[in-house]
Design a protein around this motif. Structure first.
Motif, short mmCIF file in Angstrom:
data_model
loop_
_atom_site.label_atom_id
_atom_site.label_comp_id
_atom_site.label_asym_id
_atom_site.label_seq_id
_atom_site.Cartn_x
_atom_site.Cartn_y
_atom_site.Cartn_z
N GLY A 291 45.96 62.80 -3.33
CA GLY A 291 46.43 61.55 -3.90
C GLY A 291 47.75 61.12 -3.28
O GLY A 291 47.99 59.93 -3.07
N SER A 292 48.60 62.10 -2.96
CA SER A 292 49.88 61.80 -2.32
C SER A 292 49.67 61.25 -0.91
O SER A 292 50.37 60.32 -0.47
CB SER A 292 50.74 63.07 -2.26
N ILE A 293 48.69 61.83 -0.19
CA ILE A 293 48.36 61.33 1.15
C ILE A 293 47.89 59.88 1.06
O ILE A 293 48.32 59.02 1.84
CB ILE A 293 47.27 62.20 1.81
N SER A 294 47.01 59.62 0.09
CA SER A 294 46.49 58.27 -0.10
C SER A 294 47.61 57.30 -0.47
O SER A 294 47.68 56.17 0.06
CB SER A 294 45.42 58.27 -1.19
N TYR A 295 48.52 57.74 -1.35
CA TYR A 295 49.65 56.90 -1.76
C TYR A 295 50.54 56.58 -0.57
O TYR A 295 50.97 55.43 -0.39
CB TYR A 295 50.46 57.62 -2.84
N GLY A 296 50.81 57.59 0.29
CA GLY A 296 51.64 57.36 1.46
C GLY A 296 51.03 56.33 2.39
O GLY A 296 51.73 55.45 2.91
N ALA A 297 49.71 56.42 2.59
CA ALA A 297 49.03 55.46 3.46
C ALA A 297 49.05 54.05 2.86
O ALA A 297 49.31 53.07 3.57
CB ALA A 297 47.59 55.91 3.69
N LYS A 298 48.80 53.96 1.54
CA LYS A 298 48.79 52.64 0.89
C LYS A 298 50.18 51.99 0.92
O LYS A 298 50.29 50.78 1.16
CB LYS A 298 48.31 52.79 -0.55
N GLU A 299 51.22 52.77 0.65
CA GLU A 299 52.58 52.22 0.67
C GLU A 299 52.97 51.77 2.08
O GLU A 299 53.58 50.71 2.25
CB GLU A 299 53.57 53.27 0.15
N THR A 300 52.62 52.58 3.07
CA THR A 300 52.93 52.21 4.45
C THR A 300 52.23 50.92 4.82
O THR A 300 52.83 50.02 5.43
CB THR A 300 52.51 53.33 5.42
N TYR A 301 50.97 50.79 4.44
CA TYR A 301 50.21 49.57 4.73
C TYR A 301 50.80 48.38 3.98
O TYR A 301 50.99 47.30 4.57
CB TYR A 301 48.74 49.77 4.32
N PHE A 302 51.11 48.58 2.69
CA PHE A 302 51.65 47.47 1.89
C PHE A 302 52.93 46.91 2.49
O PHE A 302 53.06 45.69 2.66
CB PHE A 302 51.90 47.96 0.45
N TRP A 303 53.87 47.80 2.81
CA TRP A 303 55.15 47.32 3.32
C TRP A 303 55.04 46.76 4.73
O TRP A 303 55.78 45.86 5.11
CB TRP A 303 56.20 48.43 3.24
N THR A 304 54.10 47.28 5.51
CA THR A 304 53.87 46.71 6.85
C THR A 304 53.40 45.26 6.73
O THR A 304 53.90 44.38 7.42
CB THR A 304 52.82 47.54 7.61
N VAL A 305 52.45 45.03 5.83
CA VAL A 305 51.94 43.67 5.62
C VAL A 305 53.02 42.77 5.05
O VAL A 305 53.19 41.62 5.48
CB VAL A 305 50.71 43.70 4.67
N GLU A 306 53.80 43.29 4.09
CA GLU A 306 54.83 42.48 3.43
C GLU A 306 55.92 42.07 4.42
O GLU A 306 56.34 40.90 4.45
CB GLU A 306 55.43 43.27 2.27
N ILE A 307 56.40 43.00 5.21
CA ILE A 307 57.47 42.68 6.18
C ILE A 307 56.95 41.74 7.26
O ILE A 307 57.65 40.81 7.68
CB ILE A 307 58.03 43.98 6.80
N THR A 308 55.71 41.95 7.70
CA THR A 308 55.11 41.05 8.69
C THR A 308 54.98 39.64 8.12
O THR A 308 55.21 38.65 8.82
CB THR A 308 53.72 41.58 9.11
#
Length: 419
Positions: A291-308
Motif C-alpha cells: 500500500g505504501s508503494i502504491s501511495y508513493g506512486a499515486k502521490e508522485t503522479y498527482f504532484w507531477t500532473v498538478e505542477i505541470t
C-alpha cells in the motif's frame, strides 16, 4: 536556525540526487567525470576520489557534474613547446608538466614536434641532448600539470561527445529522473511511517484544538450516520462537514461495540474565498508495504500532473510570473511547513523534488530539457549541431535564467519582507 538547517538539508538533498543521476549514468557510459559539485562559485570543500573531485561550493543555487569533453580539453601542445614528462616502467608517459618543471627533477624534458592526447595518445619530439625524434606513448590515465594544478587527460572514448545519442541523452535525462525517484521514495517512507490513508468511514488522528476533540469524538470511532443520513466512506464524512461551517451536526458513531450520538459544530476555514467546515480530524490510515508503494506512486503522479498544470497556466497567461517563487520564497515556505511537523516537511521535500525535475525538463537553453531538445534535433537531422553554436545558445539561455532568478528573488523579497 532549525529552518536554515531544514532548508540546507532539503535543497542539498534535491541537488545531490539530481546530480547523482547525471553522474551514475555518465559513469555507466564510460564518460570521465572530472568534478561532482554541489553549489557554484568558490570551493568550500574538495576531496578527490578516483578520477573525480567532489566539491562543495559557496553559492547553494544548484550543482553540476563536469564531464570530459563538455569544456575545451586540456592544453594544446604545439610544436616547439618544451615540456617535462614522467614515464612509468613501460616507458609510458604518466605525467606531462607544462610549466614548473623545476618541481620535478626526475622529469625528462622534451621539445614537442606534435602531440595527440585524444586519439593516438602519443607525443613526438626531441629529448634534451638528442637529435633523433622519439615517439612517447601516453598512458590512458596520465595527468597534465599546469601551474601546479593536475588534470587527468581524457581519451576520445572517455569524452561525452564520443558516446551514442542514447547514452548522452540518458546521462542528461537521469538528473530529472532521479528527482522523481527521490520524491517517490520520500512519499513511500511517509506512508510506511504514518500509514496509508483509507476511505473507510472512521476517524483518524484528532488535532488537539479541533472541534472533534472538543466535542468528545475519539480516534477509531466508526461513523454510522451524520444528521440521520448513513455514511459509507471517509469522503462522505468530509462532504457533510465541509458543507456545514459553524452549524451543529449530529454524529452517530460506534465505539467499543456501542452506538453513541455526539453533536459537533465544525469550525470555519476560508479556501479561495470559500468558507468550509473543518473539525480537526485526519482520515483513517492502514500500514501496508505494498500500500505504501502504491501511495508513493499515486502521490508522485498527482504532484507531477498538478505542477505541470500550473506551468501550463503560466504559459497561457493565467498564472503571473509575479507568483513564482525562488530560493527566498522556498525558504519562507520551508519555515512555515517545518512548524507543522516532520511529516509535512518530508512531503514538502517530495513536492519540491518533483518541481525541480519538471523545471529541468523544460525545453529551454541551459536546462536539461534544452539539451535533450538538441539531441532530438540531432536524431532527426542525422548529425549533431555545431558544438560552438549549441554552446552559445546554452550560454545565452543561462544568462536569461540568471536574470529571471534575480527578478523572482526580488519579487520574493518584496512579497515577504517589504510589505
Amino acid at each position: 536556525m532549525s529552518t536554515v538547517i531544514a532548508f540546507i538539508v532539503i535543497f542539498g538533498a534535491l541537488v545531490f540526487f539530481h546530480e547523482l543521476g547525471h553522474f551514475i549514468f555518465a559513469k555507466r557510459a564510460g564518460i570521465l567525470c572530472r568534478e561532482f559539485a554541489i553549489g557554484f562559485g568558490p570551493k568550500v570543500f574538495a576531496h578527490k576520489r578516483g578520477e573525480t573531485v567532489y566539491t562543495l561550493r559557496l553559492l547553494p543555487l544548484g550543482g553540476y557534474v563536469r564531464m570530459a569533453g563538455e569544456d575545451p580539453e586540456m592544453v594544446d601542445l604545439k610544436a616547439g613547446h618544451r615540456i617535462g614528462v614522467i614515464l612509468n616502467d613501460r616507458e609510458e608517459i604518466v605525467k606531462i608538466i607544462v610549466n614548473g618543471k623545476d618541481r620535478y627533477p626526475q622529469a625528462r624534458v622534451i621539445e614537442v614536434e606534435n602531440a595527440d592526447l585524444e586519439h593516438q595518445l602519443i607525443i613526438r619530439g626531441y629529448e634534451d641532448g638528442e637529435e633523433e625524434i622519439k615517439t612517447f606513448p601516453i598512458h590512458r590515465e596520465a595527468v597534465i600539470s599546469e601551474d601546479g594544478v593536475e588534470s587527468q587527460i581524457s581519451p576520445w572514448d572517455r569524452q561525452f561527445a564520443s558516446k551514442t545519442l542514447g547514452q548522452r541523452a540518458m546521462a542528461i535525462f537521469a538528473g530529472p529522473l532521479f528527482n522523481f525517484i527521490l520524491a517517490f521514495v520520500v512519499f513511500v517512507l511517509i506512508a510506511i511511517i504514518q500509514g496509508v490513508p483509507t476511505n473507510e468511514p472512521e476517524l483518524g488522528k484528532l488535532t488537539s484544538d479541533g472541534a472533534a476533540k472538543e466535542s468528545g469524538l475519539m480516534e477509531g470511532d466508526k461513523v454510522i450516520s451524520i444528521n440521520g443520513q448513513g455514511v459509507a466512506s471517509w469522503d462522505d464524512i468530509v462532504t457533510v462537514i465541509q458543507k456545514n461551517p459553524q452549524a451543529e451536526i449530529d454524529f452517530t458513531v460506534e465505539r467499543d461495540g456501542e452506538a453513541m450520538d455526539i453533536p459537533v459544530t465544525p469550525k470555519v476555514r476560508e479556501i479561495e474565498d470559500q468558507k468550509i467546515g473543518i473539525i480537526g480530524v485526519h482520515s483513517p490510515v492502514e500500514k501496508s508495504f505494498f500500500g505504501s508503494i502504491s501511495y508513493g506512486a499515486k502521490e508522485t503522479y498527482f504532484w507531477t500532473v498538478e505542477i505541470t498544470r500550473l506551468l501550463g497556466k503560466l504559459v497561457t497567461g493565467q498564472f503571473s510570473i509575479d507568483m513564482l517563487s525562488g530560493p527566498v520564497g522556498i525558504y519562507v515556505s520551508t519555515d512555515t511547513v517545518a512548524k507543522s511537523g516532520i511529516m509535512n516537511l518530508m512531503k514538502w521535500a517530495g513536492v519540491l523534488s518533483i518541481n525541480l525535475g519538471i523545471m529541468n525538463l523544460l525545453p529551454l537553453p541551459a536546462l536539461d530539457g534544452g539539451r535533450l531538445l538538441f539531441f532530438l534535433v540531432e536524431a532527426l537531422r542525422g548529425k549533431p549541431i555545431d558544438r560552438q553554436k549549441e554552446g552559445m545558445v546554452h550560454f545565452v539561455g543561462f544568462a536569461l535564467l540568471m536574470l529571471l532568478m534575480i527578478v523572482v528573488t526580488w519579487n520574493d523579497i518584496q512579497r515577504f519582507f517589504l510589505q
